[in-house]
Design a protein around this motif. Structure first.
Motif, short mmCIF file in Angstrom:
data_model
loop_
_atom_site.label_atom_id
_atom_site.label_comp_id
_atom_site.label_asym_id
_atom_site.label_seq_id
_atom_site.Cartn_x
_atom_site.Cartn_y
_atom_site.Cartn_z
N LEU A 98 0.82 -1.20 0.00
CA LEU A 98 0.00 0.00 0.00
C LEU A 98 0.86 1.25 0.00
O LEU A 98 0.55 2.24 -0.68
CB LEU A 98 -0.93 0.00 1.22
CG LEU A 98 -2.05 -1.04 1.23
CD1 LEU A 98 -2.82 -0.98 2.54
CD2 LEU A 98 -2.99 -0.85 0.05
N ASN A 99 1.92 1.22 0.75
CA ASN A 99 2.82 2.38 0.79
C ASN A 99 3.43 2.65 -0.58
O ASN A 99 3.55 3.82 -0.99
CB ASN A 99 3.91 2.15 1.83
CG ASN A 99 4.90 3.31 1.90
OD1 ASN A 99 6.03 3.21 1.43
ND2 ASN A 99 4.47 4.41 2.47
N ARG A 117 -0.15 2.73 -3.45
CA ARG A 117 -1.19 3.72 -3.17
C ARG A 117 -0.59 5.08 -2.88
O ARG A 117 -0.99 6.09 -3.47
CB ARG A 117 -2.03 3.26 -1.98
CG ARG A 117 -3.19 4.20 -1.64
CD ARG A 117 -3.84 3.80 -0.33
NE ARG A 117 -2.92 3.93 0.79
CZ ARG A 117 -3.13 3.43 2.01
NH1 ARG A 117 -4.24 2.72 2.25
NH2 ARG A 117 -2.25 3.59 2.97
N ASP A 118 0.42 5.10 -1.98
CA ASP A 118 0.95 6.38 -1.52
C ASP A 118 2.04 6.93 -2.45
O ASP A 118 1.97 8.07 -2.90
CB ASP A 118 1.50 6.23 -0.10
CG ASP A 118 0.44 5.73 0.88
OD1 ASP A 118 -0.75 5.96 0.62
OD2 ASP A 118 0.81 5.10 1.89
N TYR A 137 -6.08 2.21 -4.80
CA TYR A 137 -5.34 0.94 -4.91
C TYR A 137 -5.57 0.08 -3.66
O TYR A 137 -5.55 0.57 -2.53
CB TYR A 137 -3.85 1.21 -5.08
CG TYR A 137 -3.01 -0.05 -5.00
CD1 TYR A 137 -2.81 -0.84 -6.13
CD2 TYR A 137 -2.44 -0.46 -3.79
CE1 TYR A 137 -2.06 -2.00 -6.06
CE2 TYR A 137 -1.68 -1.62 -3.71
CZ TYR A 137 -1.50 -2.38 -4.85
OH TYR A 137 -0.76 -3.54 -4.78
N GLU A 138 -5.77 -1.20 -3.90
CA GLU A 138 -5.81 -2.19 -2.82
C GLU A 138 -4.93 -3.36 -3.22
O GLU A 138 -4.88 -3.75 -4.39
CB GLU A 138 -7.23 -2.68 -2.56
CG GLU A 138 -8.15 -1.62 -1.97
CD GLU A 138 -9.55 -2.16 -1.73
OE1 GLU A 138 -10.07 -1.93 -0.63
OE2 GLU A 138 -10.09 -2.82 -2.65
N TYR A 139 -4.23 -3.91 -2.25
CA TYR A 139 -3.34 -5.03 -2.52
C TYR A 139 -4.13 -6.33 -2.36
O TYR A 139 -4.35 -6.81 -1.25
CB TYR A 139 -2.16 -5.00 -1.55
CG TYR A 139 -1.16 -6.11 -1.75
CD1 TYR A 139 -0.42 -6.21 -2.93
CD2 TYR A 139 -0.97 -7.08 -0.77
CE1 TYR A 139 0.49 -7.23 -3.11
CE2 TYR A 139 -0.05 -8.11 -0.94
CZ TYR A 139 0.68 -8.18 -2.11
OH TYR A 139 1.58 -9.20 -2.31
N ASN A 187 -6.62 -6.21 -0.03
CA ASN A 187 -6.07 -6.20 1.34
C ASN A 187 -6.48 -7.44 2.13
O ASN A 187 -6.57 -7.41 3.37
CB ASN A 187 -6.49 -4.93 2.07
CG ASN A 187 -6.07 -3.67 1.35
OD1 ASN A 187 -5.10 -3.69 0.58
ND2 ASN A 187 -6.78 -2.58 1.56
N TYR A 222 -3.80 -6.73 9.66
CA TYR A 222 -4.24 -5.50 9.00
C TYR A 222 -5.58 -5.03 9.58
O TYR A 222 -5.84 -3.82 9.67
CB TYR A 222 -4.35 -5.71 7.50
CG TYR A 222 -4.67 -4.44 6.74
CD1 TYR A 222 -3.74 -3.41 6.65
CD2 TYR A 222 -5.90 -4.27 6.12
CE1 TYR A 222 -4.03 -2.24 5.96
CE2 TYR A 222 -6.21 -3.11 5.44
CZ TYR A 222 -5.26 -2.09 5.37
OH TYR A 222 -5.56 -0.94 4.69
N ASP A 228 -6.65 -1.02 10.37
CA ASP A 228 -7.60 -0.23 9.59
C ASP A 228 -8.90 -0.02 10.37
O ASP A 228 -9.07 -0.53 11.49
CB ASP A 228 -7.86 -0.91 8.25
CG ASP A 228 -8.83 -2.08 8.37
OD1 ASP A 228 -8.99 -2.63 9.49
OD2 ASP A 228 -9.43 -2.47 7.36
#
Length: 615
Positions: free
Chosen positions: A512-513, A516-517, A524-526, A529, A546, A550
């Motif tokens: 995600l880092n 997405r970031d 974006y989702e891995y 998630n 996770y 979240d």
């Protein structure tokens, strides 16, 4: 008592064979023996005559003095020639490590840029990539040139192959007061030390049949003078990028043929290719045609992104310069003279990526002079190695959310070896592999999309970091979860779940880092998630870690709601807090209890409920 001792010994030996994410057949595959004890490089490769041997350099220097005496060349000052002392400045060494510790000693020395193939041979990429595997217990040999004053490790076997004189490294040719900055040297004149250096290199290279290396282009009658600028300094540089399937999209515009346009024309002729000409005959009124083009825009998934933290070596015989790419993929090395080859070596001080299991992975670039290396990496083993490197570089050299590092390279520790296997299967971390000189981590994601190669590498490094955090607790989890269960059918699914859920949590956060970031893809989702998994479908690689971070309750917040998914009313924990809970945790419940006891959280009352989703 005897039976118990025998049982303990048996279990200990079995423990060496099976470790995180590991299958027995994988271990057996890695340790199959062959009849090869070392690589015979004379088969299919070409041995080059060494221009830098002390013997050949002395002959080259005598040739210069003879030409001076015969008035074939003139020297502005005879002292620059007479004062030159040609003696050994470097040793050409072959290290022959016999143990893991011996190999680690030479790999820890950052002043040596080691090569696992000879430096005075000419190889094709195909030849190097298809070297046979060495059998169990055999280590790669390493070649390097080192200054004669360097102290060699006394406990690593080595052989001095040749004494070298490398004039480019001689202070006599590198003092600014004695070296001119002119661009060329006259064939019949030695005006200063720079001229002497170029004459000496020219003689040595010509003497040993390496004259083509003196030219920027293939030798012709028109560029004979080119060799007299051979010795000029230049600074290799360039920009490296790698294709990433999941970093965004690429838009391209292409001009393509659309249709023919017909029109009334006079005496202008047309050749049908878009070219018009004046017809030589009398004016004729008729129909003419011309092509009409249009721009077509295509958008595809994936794009080239900077390759950060990669080690680029500029190798010119025994002289090696190093550059590390920055966040923009740019690198620059210190200066070299003449032609040199760019080598992208997939290795940093903390880790080494292996092409297969034993040999160093590298990308061989062009052998050039005064040319930057701007490379876009896409496809094949270069992209595969590059994505594994990207994950390892971020884990080792990035902030990693403040988490514990995987094992580092130091006096008492070893460089992390990561085998890039061109297979699809179960990737694994087996720390004990290093005892028999195999890579601790094996990645088997050949041909998969970038995020999966990246994420799997992070996952296995997370296991290694878990081991580094608390070896006793980690080994206990592995023993109960994998070995005891696998061999004796003593089911401990919670121990496997602890290992794999933790590594999965780290995998999700790193992905995600990055995607997405870093690449500004807010949606974006891995792999969603891992939160679309049902409880029944996955009991080990769970979203529990996770879920504690979240603020989504996937049972109700993800449409459509489903009671088959875990209930998650926990949020607000940090990944560092979850890692702290692993210290001393030898079971699923101990990890849960440690998290609750060591950190205050307003949703802490629901941690039991979350963990109870999986039994």
């Amino acid at each position: 008592m005897k039976k118990q001792s025998l049982r303990f010994l048996t279990l200990t030996l079995i423990g060496i064979l099976i470790y995180s994410c590991q299958k027995e057949d994988d271990f057996i595959e890695e340790t199959q023996n062959t009849e090869i004890s070392q690589i015979d490089y004379s088969q299919g490769a070409k041995k080059l005559e060494n221009p830098y041997s002390v013997k050949n350099m002395k002959i080259a220097f005598e040739n210069i003095k003879t030409k001076l005496n015969n008035k074939q060349i003139s020297a502005k000052s005879s002292s620059s020639v007479s004062n030159l002392d040609i003696s050994a400045s470097h040793y050409y060494i072959k290290f022959k490590p016999e143990t893991e510790e011996q190999e680690s000693i030479i790999k820890r020395d950052t002043t040596m840029f080691l090569s696992d193939y000879p430096l005075d041979w000419e190889f094709t990429d195909e030849y190097l990539e298809n070297r046979p595997e060495l059998p169990e217990g055999k280590f790669p040999e390493y070649w390097v040139a080192i200054p004669i004053e360097k102290t060699l490790p006394s406990d690593v076997p080595y052989e001095i192959l040749e004494e070298l004189y490398i004039p480019e490294e001689d202070p006599a040719f590198n003092e600014k007061s004695k070296t001119s900055n002119k661009g060329f040297t006259q064939k019949g004149t030695i005006a200063d030390n720079e001229d002497l250096l170029r004459h000496l290199l020219n003689e040595a290279y010509t003497l040993t049949g390496n004259e083509d290396d003196l030219f920027d282009k293939p030798k012709t009658d028109n560029n004979v003078q080119a060799k007299w600028i051979f010795g000029t300094r230049w600074w290799p540089a360039g920009t490296l990028k790698i294709w990433d399937d999941n970093a965004g999209s690429t838009t391209t515009t292409t001009r393509v043929f659309s249709h023919w346009e017909y029109y009334t024309c006079d005496n202008l002729g047309h050749d049908g290719l878009g070219n018009y000409y004046r017809a030589p005959t009398k004016p004729i009124i008729g129909k003419c045609k011309r092509p009409i083009y249009k721009n077509v825009t295509n958008k595809i998934q994936g794009k080239y992104v900077p390759l950060a933290g990669a080690q680029v070596l500029m190798r010119q015989w025994f002289t090696v310069r190093q550059g590390i790419t920055d966040q923009n993929g740019y690198f620059k090395t210190s200066s070299v003279r003449g032609k040199a080859r760019y080598i992208l070596q997939w290795e940093r001080y903390e880790y080494s990526i292996r092409n297969g299991s034993l040999f160093q992975a590298e990308t061989r670039g062009p052998k050039v002079k005064k040319q930057d290396w701007n490379l876009n990496i896409k496809g094949g083993d270069d992209e595969y190695h590059g994505m594994i490197h990207t994950a390892a570089h971020i884990y080792y050299y990035g902030s990693r959310f403040g988490l514990t590092s995987p094992p580092t390279n130091s006096f008492w520790k070893k460089q992390m070896k990561i085998a890039a296997r061109e297979q699809n299967g179960v990737s694994s971390h087996v720390h004990q592999r290093r005892w028999i000189h195999l890579a601790q981590i094996h990645i088997k994601e050949w041909g998969e999309e970038s995020q999966q190669v990246f994420g799997t590498t992070i996952h296995e490094l997370a296991h290694a970091a878990h081991w580094n955090l608390d070896r006793s607790a980690y080994n206990n989890l592995v023993w109960d979860g994998y070995i005891s269960d696998e061999v004796f059918n003593n089911a401990h699914p919670g121990d496997v779940r602890t290992l794999e859920t933790w590594a999965t949590t780290v995998e999700i956060l790193f992905a995600l880092n990055r995607y997405r970031d870093m690449f500004n893809q807010p949606n974006y989702e891995y792999f969603r998630n891992y939160q679309l998994q049902t409880i029944a479908s996955e009991n080990f690689y769970t979203s529990a870690g996770y879920d504690m971070i979240d603020n989504i309750n996937q049972r109700f917040d993800i449409s459509p709601p489903s009671n088959s998914r875990p209930i998650d009313r926990v949020s607000g924990y940090t990944v560092k807090q979850l890692e702290d809970g692993l210290r001393g945790a030898k079971s699923w419940t101990e990890w849960r209890n440690n998290i609750k006891a060591r950190h205050n959280n307003s949703t802490g009352n629901f941690v039991d409920e979350l963990f109870n989703n999986w039994q």
